[in-house]
Write an enzyme that holds these catalytic residues in place. Structure first.
Site, short mmCIF file in Angstrom:
data_model
loop_
_atom_site.label_atom_id
_atom_site.label_comp_id
_atom_site.label_asym_id
_atom_site.label_seq_id
_atom_site.Cartn_x
_atom_site.Cartn_y
_atom_site.Cartn_z
N HIS A 17 -22.81 -11.26 45.50
CA HIS A 17 -22.42 -12.30 44.58
C HIS A 17 -21.06 -12.47 44.18
O HIS A 17 -20.78 -13.68 43.99
CB HIS A 17 -23.81 -12.85 43.75
CG HIS A 17 -25.15 -12.77 43.37
ND1 HIS A 17 -26.47 -11.49 43.40
CD2 HIS A 17 -26.22 -13.59 44.16
CE1 HIS A 17 -27.29 -11.99 43.79
NE2 HIS A 17 -27.54 -13.10 44.25
N LYS A 41 -41.68 -17.27 39.39
CA LYS A 41 -40.83 -15.94 40.37
C LYS A 41 -40.72 -14.61 39.67
O LYS A 41 -40.14 -13.50 40.74
CB LYS A 41 -39.32 -16.17 40.53
CG LYS A 41 -38.68 -16.83 41.88
CD LYS A 41 -37.42 -16.77 42.43
CE LYS A 41 -36.78 -17.09 44.21
NZ LYS A 41 -35.49 -17.08 44.07
N ARG A 90 -25.25 -15.12 54.24
CA ARG A 90 -25.49 -14.03 54.44
C ARG A 90 -25.76 -13.77 55.67
O ARG A 90 -24.92 -13.74 56.72
CB ARG A 90 -26.79 -12.35 54.04
CG ARG A 90 -26.32 -12.87 52.55
CD ARG A 90 -27.64 -12.11 51.29
NE ARG A 90 -28.44 -12.92 51.10
CZ ARG A 90 -29.33 -13.32 50.66
NH1 ARG A 90 -29.70 -11.83 49.83
NH2 ARG A 90 -29.88 -13.67 50.42
N SER A 128 -30.25 -9.02 46.36
CA SER A 128 -31.26 -8.75 44.87
C SER A 128 -32.39 -7.63 45.02
O SER A 128 -32.27 -6.82 44.69
CB SER A 128 -30.99 -10.02 44.31
OG SER A 128 -30.27 -10.48 43.55
P1 ADP Z 1 -31.53 -17.55 44.94
O1 ADP Z 1 -33.06 -17.87 44.90
O2 ADP Z 1 -31.18 -19.07 44.91
O3 ADP Z 1 -31.54 -17.90 47.04
P2 ADP Z 1 -30.17 -15.50 44.41
O4 ADP Z 1 -29.19 -15.18 43.34
O5 ADP Z 1 -30.36 -14.79 45.93
O6 ADP Z 1 -30.52 -16.89 44.55
O7 ADP Z 1 -28.75 -16.07 45.94
C1 ADP Z 1 -27.92 -17.21 45.06
C2 ADP Z 1 -26.96 -17.89 46.40
O8 ADP Z 1 -26.35 -15.99 46.82
C3 ADP Z 1 -27.84 -18.06 47.78
O9 ADP Z 1 -27.18 -18.87 48.17
C4 ADP Z 1 -27.59 -16.56 48.26
O10 ADP Z 1 -27.03 -16.74 50.00
C5 ADP Z 1 -26.05 -15.72 47.16
N1 ADP Z 1 -26.12 -14.69 48.46
C6 ADP Z 1 -27.05 -13.54 47.99
N2 ADP Z 1 -26.72 -12.39 47.83
C7 ADP Z 1 -25.77 -13.10 48.97
C8 ADP Z 1 -24.90 -11.64 49.32
N3 ADP Z 1 -24.77 -10.10 49.54
N4 ADP Z 1 -23.49 -12.36 49.76
C9 ADP Z 1 -23.15 -13.63 49.97
N5 ADP Z 1 -24.43 -14.52 48.71
C10 ADP Z 1 -25.38 -13.97 48.49
#
Ligand code: ADP
Length: 162
Positions: A17, A41, A90, A128
């Site tokens: 992130h 969630k 990703r 996460s």
């Molecule tokens: P959500 O529940 O909205 O998917 P996340 O916090 O899991 O929320 O992810 C938010 C955004 O960040 C999403 O677009 C996800 O694809 C992106 N994201 C999560 N992990 C990574 C990573 N390791 N590298 C790049 N983008 C990521």
């Protein structure tokens, strides 16, 4: 002023992130990282805790603001007066879901564009939920998250605190 919103759960924020935050902040005048209050969630950290951590780890980035929101992302983007919604990609597995969401948002809000940043390769595998799982079993997460997050997870998992 060119503004973008990067919405997500950030439960917790990872180096993946942060990579997207840093790179998208460089493209705009202001980046608003928007923490979704997703009660359904069953998150590890409350929205307020997630905001606090995000503010700490982005404090060196002058044009980054962290807020919470609930409801539709596009409504929050509009409320901020932003024109762009940032998402990270990703792997190919993210693509289906992200495309579906971006197309739906585009129909509902044609004035807002979704910008996808592909993750740096070293973080391509990071999520996460994996971080939480590794931490739960006592594994070392220092290569996946900033020290502030590591501390908060240990505290939360072993003492039930935020
Ligand atoms: P959500 O529940 O909205 O998917 P996340 O916090 O899991 O929320 O992810 C938010 C955004 O960040 C999403 O677009 C996800 O694809 C992106 N994201 C999560 N992990 C990574 C990573 N390791 N590298 C790049 N983008 C990521």
């Amino acid at each position: 002023m060119r503004k973008a919103v990067y919405p997500g759960s950030f439960d917790p924020v990872t180096f993946g992130h942060l990579d997207v935050i840093r790179r998208s902040a460089a493209l705009v005048d202001e980046l608003i990282v928007a923490v979704l209050q997703n009660n359904n969630k069953n998150p590890l950290f409350s929205a307020q805790e997630r905001v606090k951590i995000l503010r700490e780890v982005t404090k060196d980035m002058n044009n980054v603001r962290v807020e919470t929101y609930s409801g539709l992302s596009i409504d929050f983007v509009r409320k901020c007066g932003a024109k762009f919604l940032v998402r990270g990609l990703r792997a190919i597995t993210d693509f289906d879901y992200e495309l579906q969401m971006a197309q739906t948002n585009r129909i509902m809000a044609p004035d807002i564009d979704t910008i996808f940043l592909t993750t740096s390769l070293e973080y391509a595998y990071l999520s996460s939920s994996t971080v939480k799982e590794v931490a739960y079993y006592g594994g070392d997460i220092s290569r996946f998250v900033p020290p502030e997050v590591e501390k908060a997870i240990v505290k939360k998992m072993h003492h039930g605190e935020g």
